[in-house]
Scaffold this motif. Sequence first.
Motif, PDB file in Angstrom:
ATOM      1  N   CYS A 108      -5.262  -7.980  -1.994  1.00  0.00           N
ATOM      2  CA  CYS A 108      -4.258  -7.392  -1.104  1.00  0.00           C
ATOM      3  C   CYS A 108      -3.529  -6.282  -1.854  1.00  0.00           C
ATOM      4  O   CYS A 108      -3.179  -6.441  -3.015  1.00  0.00           O
ATOM      5  CB  CYS A 108      -3.267  -8.451  -0.644  1.00  0.00           C
ATOM      6  SG  CYS A 108      -1.998  -7.768   0.428  1.00  0.00           S
ATOM      7  N   ILE A 109      -3.320  -5.161  -1.180  1.00  0.00           N
ATOM      8  CA  ILE A 109      -2.729  -4.039  -1.907  1.00  0.00           C
ATOM      9  C   ILE A 109      -1.207  -4.018  -1.836  1.00  0.00           C
ATOM     10  O   ILE A 109      -0.572  -3.181  -2.449  1.00  0.00           O
ATOM     11  CB  ILE A 109      -3.298  -2.678  -1.449  1.00  0.00           C
ATOM     12  CG1 ILE A 109      -2.936  -2.394   0.006  1.00  0.00           C
ATOM     13  CG2 ILE A 109      -4.801  -2.627  -1.655  1.00  0.00           C
ATOM     14  CD1 ILE A 109      -3.168  -0.943   0.392  1.00  0.00           C
ATOM     15  N   CYS A 150      -9.397  -5.560   0.562  1.00  0.00           N
ATOM     16  CA  CYS A 150      -8.717  -4.272   0.783  1.00  0.00           C
ATOM     17  C   CYS A 150      -8.760  -3.391  -0.461  1.00  0.00           C
ATOM     18  O   CYS A 150      -8.998  -2.194  -0.378  1.00  0.00           O
ATOM     19  CB  CYS A 150      -7.256  -4.501   1.152  1.00  0.00           C
ATOM     20  SG  CYS A 150      -7.031  -5.495   2.621  1.00  0.00           S
ATOM     21  N   CYS A 182      -3.972  -0.405   3.869  1.00  0.00           N
ATOM     22  CA  CYS A 182      -3.669  -1.725   4.406  1.00  0.00           C
ATOM     23  C   CYS A 182      -3.845  -1.666   5.916  1.00  0.00           C
ATOM     24  O   CYS A 182      -3.122  -0.949   6.604  1.00  0.00           O
ATOM     25  CB  CYS A 182      -2.245  -2.125   4.035  1.00  0.00           C
ATOM     26  SG  CYS A 182      -1.759  -3.713   4.720  1.00  0.00           S
ATOM     27  N   SER A 237      -6.192 -10.756   5.694  1.00  0.00           N
ATOM     28  CA  SER A 237      -6.320 -11.783   4.663  1.00  0.00           C
ATOM     29  C   SER A 237      -5.921 -13.173   5.125  1.00  0.00           C
ATOM     30  O   SER A 237      -5.110 -13.338   6.026  1.00  0.00           O
ATOM     31  CB  SER A 237      -5.432 -11.418   3.472  1.00  0.00           C
ATOM     32  OG  SER A 237      -5.923 -10.277   2.853  1.00  0.00           O
TER      33      SER A 237
HETATM   34 ZN   LIG Z   1      -3.866  -6.426   2.615  1.00  0.00          ZN
END
Ligand SMILES: [Zn+2]
Length: 670
Positions: free
Chosen positions: A381-382, A412, A490, A509
Amino acid sequence: MATKLDQLYSLRKKFTIIGITGRTGSGCTEVSELLSKPFCELDNIRVPKGDAKSVFDKKYLIVYNYTSQNWQKYNVVQYKRVILFILLPFLYKEKAKALELIKDYYRFRMKDEPTTELIQKVDEEITAILNSFNSVVLKIIHINVKLIKSKNDAILKKLYDIFWGEDFFKLSHSIDECLIKNGLINRICLLHHIACNFRKSGQPFKTKEKSPEYIYFICNIINLIIKATKRHCDSGCHIVIDSLRNSLEINFFKERYSAFYLIAVKNDKRKTRLKKLYNSHSELVINRILEIDDKEYLCGDFQKGNFDAPDVQNCIQMAGFHINNYNFSEEKDQGYISSFHSLGEQLIKLQGLIQQPGLITPDAQERIMQIAFTSKLNSGCISRQVGAVVTDKEFSVKSVGWNDVPKGATPCSVRNIKDLQYPETASGYTEFELGRGLKETEQINGNQTDKQSSDELDKESIDFLSFVQKAYSEQAMPMEKLGGRNCPYCFKQAYNAFSGEKNQVHTRSLHAEENAMLQISKNGGEGLEGGFLFTTASPCELCAKKAYQLGIKYIYFIDPYPGISRNHILKSNPNHDPKMISFSGAVGRDYHKLYDPFMSQKDELSLLTDFKIESPEDVKVKQLKSLLKTKIVDNELKGKLDELFEGHNNPLERFIEILKNGLNGQKNMP
Ligand SMILES: [Zn+2]
Ligand SMILES: [Zn+2]
């Protein structure tokens, strides 16, 4: 007490910086004040029982005995005093602007109009205070100017004398008192904005300028104070910074000092505590404090690119040691697990481990949370990485998880949004993202190789693709500015922007907690009744429900932000509700720093005392005899040897005598 090992441990003994972070009302100041006291003045520390039986009681005894001899008093660098220190030259040089500053920020709410009389009054009072402390004010202005040009030893000595001197202490105390007296909230707002402005532009005033070079403006001064103290304080440099609320500032110290520790102070009952603390103030004031805290906690401003703003949630995630600030006696009867209870107890544990890494071993909660903390780094996840672990009731790990896309989908963080400019060749994107998404289920389930005519394509999907292509265009995110970095995006953020929603459901996610819980059924299934869930964040309502259904009994969390899951989902039936427990102890890099011993305890003890352990003499004699017997072939001689060793009270003495005679005989031979 001095020991032979002090030389080896001298870096730890002589130099430690502790940063404190936490939400307003958690008790950061209380913790830093405790650290500045001598051991005998720490209250709420249980005196260990002489007959410590359980492993925990024995560990407690070890920590208590060690710190009662080695407790270190810390000097408190109050962030607000540092602000005053660098603010004074501005106040002096531009008197009119000082009044402006108060006018701008000394308000209950930013939208409120400032009360002219109040501002006048505060301005007059502060001017009077500055006049009565004129000599130290002049010294501070002078040293600020000097520090810009040079940081040589003489100047650092002056800085040391002024900053820790009684006059400056009294001055800052008077100003603080004056501000508090005239408006508790107004003071918080004023300090907040001055600090942000310094980090934004190197100036206290409102300004349009901003440059990342000033982010460390205040830190650099704190750093000089640390340097000055290190050089000029004979008893060593032990500093606690109260408090750090900007994650970039924390990075500044983390990168500089391996002896930097960040403590997060947490308190479930902040409102009650604040009410007690400010009992003369109205509920309105308390609520306003909590409102400001909410803003400083959630990193909203950070996401908008205001990196000078406080982001306490990020700060707490960076902490290496977590402390729970609750009333010792309130929690005592819970008895679910033995631990260091009060603030003082948690601090003696920390200090013991700072000075003597590995003094005790980690407890089960720390061990498991460390696994969750390690797992979180795998998250693709960013925006935010979270890790989770589920264990049975014996703390045996059943599975780990982190927030990420389902296995098989592309995380991602490894996708590159630049690829979407060419949807024909882009991989790792969904049909919807590629502009080929179809709303009708029969089309989704249909043969994907069927060529669809363009008018059958879902309009939303096409619109979304062109929205994304435009939003993340080369103009908006030029490659050259990325400096070689990947450029992921995202989906949730983009889709919510596209549709004007604020929907968490659009995340690609799985949550770390649900991922961990799902792993168990994926791999064959195992009951979790009475087990534990550990999360580096805190469980959302959805995950809390799942944990509840699985029969998990305790949920350990780091983020003090359980949303409504705590009072809604987790407060249904007292006999079944899982208990939420705020994690305390070491985690992350500090887990290793605190628990990894310099050398084995065995080696350390022999270094300390020159201790050697030897076998008793009769054992040595036996060893000698068996060695000789393995070398002697002659049976007659073997028999004589047995006689010698068994027939005498002191075979060794007899053996030496024979040896002497033999050697002498040899010498006398012609
Ligand atoms: Zn994400
Ligand atoms: Zn969740």
